[in-house]
Every structure is written in structure tokens, then in C-alpha cells.
Design a protein around this motif. Structure first.
Motif, PDB file in Angstrom:
ATOM      1  N   LYS A   9       0.920  -1.208   0.053  1.00 40.09           N
ATOM      2  CA  LYS A   9       0.081   0.001  -0.103  1.00 40.09           C
ATOM      3  C   LYS A   9       0.780   1.313  -0.061  1.00 40.09           C
ATOM      4  O   LYS A   9       0.618   2.280  -0.921  1.00 40.09           O
ATOM      5  N   ASP A  10       1.985   1.341   0.680  1.00 39.19           N
ATOM      6  CA  ASP A  10       2.826   2.359   0.706  1.00 39.19           C
ATOM      7  C   ASP A  10       3.590   2.630  -0.401  1.00 39.19           C
ATOM      8  O   ASP A  10       3.689   3.768  -0.955  1.00 39.19           O
ATOM      9  N   ALA A  11       4.024   1.592  -1.275  1.00 41.79           N
ATOM     10  CA  ALA A  11       4.673   1.731  -2.403  1.00 41.79           C
ATOM     11  C   ALA A  11       3.738   2.318  -3.662  1.00 41.79           C
ATOM     12  O   ALA A  11       4.109   3.029  -4.418  1.00 41.79           O
ATOM     13  N   VAL A  12       2.346   1.683  -3.477  1.00 44.34           N
ATOM     14  CA  VAL A  12       1.556   2.047  -4.365  1.00 44.34           C
ATOM     15  C   VAL A  12       1.037   3.685  -4.252  1.00 44.34           C
ATOM     16  O   VAL A  12       0.969   4.795  -4.922  1.00 44.34           O
ATOM     17  N   ASP A  13       0.992   4.279  -3.032  1.00 41.36           N
ATOM     18  CA  ASP A  13       0.422   5.460  -2.486  1.00 41.36           C
ATOM     19  C   ASP A  13       1.706   6.416  -3.005  1.00 41.36           C
ATOM     20  O   ASP A  13       1.542   7.621  -3.417  1.00 41.36           O
ATOM     21  N   ALA A  14       3.164   5.835  -3.112  1.00 45.60           N
ATOM     22  CA  ALA A  14       4.177   6.483  -3.376  1.00 45.60           C
ATOM     23  C   ALA A  14       4.476   6.828  -4.663  1.00 45.60           C
ATOM     24  O   ALA A  14       5.150   7.382  -5.337  1.00 45.60           O
ATOM     25  N   GLY A  15       3.741   6.014  -5.615  1.00 45.04           N
ATOM     26  CA  GLY A  15       3.808   5.935  -6.924  1.00 45.04           C
ATOM     27  C   GLY A  15       5.078   5.063  -7.345  1.00 45.04           C
ATOM     28  O   GLY A  15       5.290   5.260  -8.617  1.00 45.04           O
ATOM     29  N   ILE A  16       5.400   4.386  -6.636  1.00 51.39           N
ATOM     30  CA  ILE A  16       6.543   3.282  -6.894  1.00 51.39           C
ATOM     31  C   ILE A  16       5.995   2.225  -7.819  1.00 51.39           C
ATOM     32  O   ILE A  16       6.831   1.817  -8.759  1.00 51.39           O
ATOM     33  N   THR A  17       4.686   1.866  -7.755  1.00 45.58           N
ATOM     34  CA  THR A  17       4.409   0.793  -8.471  1.00 45.58           C
ATOM     35  C   THR A  17       2.717   0.885  -8.502  1.00 45.58           C
ATOM     36  O   THR A  17       2.261   1.920  -8.125  1.00 45.58           O
ATOM     37  N   ASN A  18       2.038   0.000  -8.957  1.00 42.95           N
ATOM     38  CA  ASN A  18       0.600  -0.281  -8.927  1.00 42.95           C
ATOM     39  C   ASN A  18       0.307  -1.572  -8.763  1.00 42.95           C
ATOM     40  O   ASN A  18       0.965  -2.608  -9.072  1.00 42.95           O
ATOM     41  N   TYR A  19      -1.034  -1.783  -8.423  1.00 44.25           N
ATOM     42  CA  TYR A  19      -1.614  -2.820  -8.366  1.00 44.25           C
ATOM     43  C   TYR A  19      -1.523  -3.978  -9.258  1.00 44.25           C
ATOM     44  O   TYR A  19      -1.566  -5.225  -9.283  1.00 44.25           O
ATOM     45  N   LYS A  20      -2.072  -3.220 -10.552  1.00 37.89           N
ATOM     46  CA  LYS A  20      -2.054  -4.034 -11.571  1.00 37.89           C
ATOM     47  C   LYS A  20      -0.928  -4.581 -12.277  1.00 37.89           C
ATOM     48  O   LYS A  20      -0.585  -5.815 -12.597  1.00 37.89           O
ATOM     49  N   GLY A  21       0.311  -3.887 -11.884  1.00 49.72           N
ATOM     50  CA  GLY A  21       1.525  -4.110 -12.504  1.00 49.72           C
ATOM     51  C   GLY A  21       1.924  -5.315 -11.539  1.00 49.72           C
ATOM     52  O   GLY A  21       2.598  -6.246 -12.033  1.00 49.72           O
ATOM     53  N   LEU A  22       1.752  -5.225 -10.059  1.00 50.93           N
ATOM     54  CA  LEU A  22       2.363  -6.338  -9.434  1.00 50.93           C
ATOM     55  C   LEU A  22       1.425  -7.473  -9.673  1.00 50.93           C
ATOM     56  O   LEU A  22       2.062  -8.733  -9.579  1.00 50.93           O
ATOM     57  N   SER A  23       0.242  -7.405  -9.960  1.00 49.22           N
ATOM     58  CA  SER A  23      -0.580  -8.683 -10.205  1.00 49.22           C
ATOM     59  C   SER A  23      -0.037  -9.406 -11.361  1.00 49.22           C
ATOM     60  O   SER A  23       0.168 -10.620 -11.565  1.00 49.22           O
ATOM     61  N   ALA A  24       0.244  -8.582 -12.497  1.00 51.40           N
ATOM     62  CA  ALA A  24       0.808  -9.116 -13.726  1.00 51.40           C
ATOM     63  C   ALA A  24       2.226  -9.678 -13.768  1.00 51.40           C
ATOM     64  O   ALA A  24       2.506 -10.683 -14.111  1.00 51.40           O
ATOM     65  N   ALA A  25       3.023  -9.262 -12.713  1.00 51.93           N
ATOM     66  CA  ALA A  25       4.130  -9.424 -12.402  1.00 51.93           C
ATOM     67  C   ALA A  25       4.286 -10.972 -11.752  1.00 51.93           C
ATOM     68  O   ALA A  25       5.257 -12.115 -12.012  1.00 51.93           O
ATOM     69  N   ASP A  55      10.872  -8.015  -3.965  1.00 54.06           N
ATOM     70  CA  ASP A  55      11.788  -7.329  -4.599  1.00 54.06           C
ATOM     71  C   ASP A  55      11.484  -6.155  -5.463  1.00 54.06           C
ATOM     72  O   ASP A  55      12.299  -5.419  -5.715  1.00 54.06           O
ATOM     73  N   ILE A  56      10.344  -6.336  -6.100  1.00 50.35           N
ATOM     74  CA  ILE A  56       9.850  -5.150  -7.062  1.00 50.35           C
ATOM     75  C   ILE A  56       9.678  -3.886  -6.431  1.00 50.35           C
ATOM     76  O   ILE A  56      10.202  -2.902  -6.809  1.00 50.35           O
ATOM     77  N   ILE A  57       9.193  -4.283  -4.913  1.00 45.89           N
ATOM     78  CA  ILE A  57       9.030  -2.883  -4.264  1.00 45.89           C
ATOM     79  C   ILE A  57      10.463  -2.193  -3.662  1.00 45.89           C
ATOM     80  O   ILE A  57      10.538  -1.103  -3.967  1.00 45.89           O
ATOM     81  N   SER A  58      11.349  -3.030  -3.707  1.00 48.84           N
ATOM     82  CA  SER A  58      12.702  -2.603  -3.254  1.00 48.84           C
ATOM     83  C   SER A  58      13.389  -1.882  -4.358  1.00 48.84           C
ATOM     84  O   SER A  58      14.214  -1.014  -4.144  1.00 48.84           O
ATOM     85  N   ARG A  59      13.145  -2.210  -5.546  1.00 51.11           N
ATOM     86  CA  ARG A  59      13.944  -1.917  -6.590  1.00 51.11           C
ATOM     87  C   ARG A  59      13.351  -0.307  -7.304  1.00 51.11           C
ATOM     88  O   ARG A  59      13.819   0.056  -7.945  1.00 51.11           O
ATOM     89  N   GLY A  60      11.908  -0.433  -6.704  1.00 45.82           N
ATOM     90  CA  GLY A  60      11.388   0.887  -7.486  1.00 45.82           C
ATOM     91  C   GLY A  60      10.689   0.366  -8.780  1.00 45.82           C
ATOM     92  O   GLY A  60      10.912  -0.687  -9.062  1.00 45.82           O
ATOM     93  N   GLN A  64       8.132  -4.154 -15.275  1.00 46.44           N
ATOM     94  CA  GLN A  64       6.901  -4.723 -14.945  1.00 46.44           C
ATOM     95  C   GLN A  64       5.816  -3.971 -14.269  1.00 46.44           C
ATOM     96  O   GLN A  64       4.591  -4.370 -14.297  1.00 46.44           O
ATOM     97  N   THR A  65       6.291  -2.939 -13.902  1.00 46.42           N
ATOM     98  CA  THR A  65       5.349  -2.060 -12.676  1.00 46.42           C
ATOM     99  C   THR A  65       5.607  -0.650 -13.332  1.00 46.42           C
ATOM    100  O   THR A  65       6.097   0.185 -12.642  1.00 46.42           O
ATOM    101  N   ALA A  66       4.797  -0.019 -14.065  1.00 43.96           N
ATOM    102  CA  ALA A  66       4.500   1.284 -14.578  1.00 43.96           C
ATOM    103  C   ALA A  66       3.969   2.013 -13.555  1.00 43.96           C
ATOM    104  O   ALA A  66       3.140   1.472 -12.798  1.00 43.96           O
ATOM    105  N   PRO A  67       4.413   3.146 -13.009  1.00 35.09           N
ATOM    106  CA  PRO A  67       3.671   4.020 -12.139  1.00 35.09           C
ATOM    107  C   PRO A  67       2.212   4.088 -12.452  1.00 35.09           C
ATOM    108  O   PRO A  67       1.640   4.055 -13.373  1.00 35.09           O
ATOM    109  N   SER A  68       1.409   4.195 -11.418  1.00 36.25           N
ATOM    110  CA  SER A  68       0.009   4.341 -11.469  1.00 36.25           C
ATOM    111  C   SER A  68      -0.414   5.368 -12.300  1.00 36.25           C
ATOM    112  O   SER A  68       0.158   6.654 -12.279  1.00 36.25           O
TER     113      SER A  68
END
Length: 217
Positions: A9-25, A55-60, A64-68
Motif C-alpha cells: 500500500k505504501d509503495a502504491v501510494d508513493a507512485g513506485i508501483t501499482n496493483y495491476k503491475g504487481l498482479s501481472a508480475a 523485490d519489485i518494491i525494493s527496486r522501485g 513490470q510495474t509502470a507508475p500508477s
């Protein structure tokens, strides 16, 4: 799992990733991770999926994870070095002096060597001409530099340099618009004053194509 949910949730709120991208990953449907975070379904992720998400959250942001959507991120342009836009300083520039009847005299003793334009990279005997006269205004103004490819075939609706004889030390030339041609004639156009006329291909046997220009400096 609660700690992981909060981290996502913190990573999505910060624009680092998004739910759709993580689901696809992790190869799930687009709402899988959002349901995991907000509804607690599923209660737990597989160890492999948890490891990948952490791993995705830590790398930014990554492929695989375009910003929201709706969140602005810093623009990171890819800058092409100027050295890749032009070649070596080996491109000869020749001067054209005004001749009679709208003709010019091109002296094939370079007045300057400049960076080779990319459009003529690797073209043998390519050259530039510093233009004079006003017959081609406004397409070309005095001081503009025509970029010439001497090996392209004649083409309708292109700008050309016509010579009586193969260029050597100096040669009389016409720089005009080639509107059409046949086996015996060139049909040419100039803009100032506007007129169309023909010239013999026997008399003007050498045709070089103009492929671009630099504006007067």
C-alpha cells in the motif's frame, strides 16, 4: 502478511508501483494484489509471489510495474550525444557565385569543412553548396547551404543541381526544382520570379539531388 500488505500500500501510494503491475508480475488477474491488500483475499501469498513482490518494491519502478495512472513521475529523458547526430568534420562546403541567366558558378575548392550531416553519412563525394541569388526564394535564401547527394537518380518534385560537365575545379550549374523529365529534357521550376522552363539533358547532363539544407548562419 499484514506487514506485506502495508508495504504494498505504501509503495502504491508513493507512485513506485501499482496493483495491476504487481498482479501481472506474479501472473495473476489485474485485481489480485489489490484484493489481497484491501480485502484480505487471499489470506496469504505463495512464498515465490511474496518474494517477487518484495523485490519489485525494493527496486522501485521497472518494466513490470509502470507508475500508477494519474500520478506524475519525474521525466528522465534519454539524451543523444551531439556526436551521434553528425559525423566527422569531413563534409566539404563549396561556394557558388552568381552567373548569367540565373546560373551559378560552383568552385570545387572547399571554403569550409563542417560536421557531416547524418543524412549523408557514408555517401561518397557528398557536398554542400553555399547558395547565392534569389531565384529560389523562399525555399532557399542567399547564404543557405544545400546538402547534395551526387549518386541518387533524378526524381520528380525534388531540388537538383544540374551541371554542363562533371564537376572538377569549377562548373556552371543550375539549382532548381525538378518537376518532371523525359529522355531529352528536364522540366524545371523556380520561385522568384515564378516560372517553369525546360533545359536540354544533352547540355545539362549531370544531375545531383539536393536532400536537405542548413539555414544561413
Amino acid at each position: 502478511m499484514d506487514e506485506l500488505r502495508q508495504a504494498i500500500k505504501d509503495a502504491v501510494d508513493a507512485g513506485i508501483t501499482n496493483y495491476k503491475g504487481l498482479s501481472a508480475a506474479i501472473k495473476k488477474n489485474h485485481a489480485y494484489v489489490q484484493q489481497f491488500v484491501e480485502r484480505g483475499t487471499p489470506r496469504e501469498l505463495k512464498e515465490r509471489d511474496e518474494r517477487l513482490i518484495r523485490d519489485i518494491i525494493s527496486r522501485g519502478p521497472g518494466p513490470q510495474t509502470a507508475p500508477s495512472s494519474g500520478r506524475q513521475t519525474a521525466f528522465k529523458p534519454i539524451i543523444t550525444p551531439g556526436s551521434e547526430l553528425v559525423g566527422a568534420r569531413d563534409f566539404p562546403i563549396f561556394a557558388a557565385a552568381q552567373g548569367g541567366e540565373g546560373h551559378v558558378i560552383i568552385t570545387f575548392d572547399p571554403v569550409e569543412m563542417v560536421k557531416r550531416p547524418a543524412i549523408l553519412e557514408g555517401v561518397r563525394d557528398a557536398y554542400g553548396v553555399l547558395l547565392t541569388g534569389s531565384s529560389m526564394e523562399p525555399a532557399y535564401w542567399p547564404g543557405d547551404m544545400a546538402l547534395v547527394h551526387p549518386h541518387l537518380p533524378p526524381a520528380r518534385d525534388s531540388d537538383v543541381v544540374l551541371f554542363h560537365v562533371p564537376p572538377h575545379n569549377e562548373a556552371e550549374a543550375i539549382i532548381k526544382r525538378l518537376t518532371s523529365f523525359n529522355d531529352s529534357e528536364w522540366r524545371l521550376k523556380q520561385y522568384n520570379p515564378a516560372m517553369e522552363f525546360t533545359e536540354s539533358r544533352v547540355e545539362w547532363s549531370i544531375c545531383h539531388r539536393v536532400v536537405g539544407k542548413y539555414n544561413a548562419r
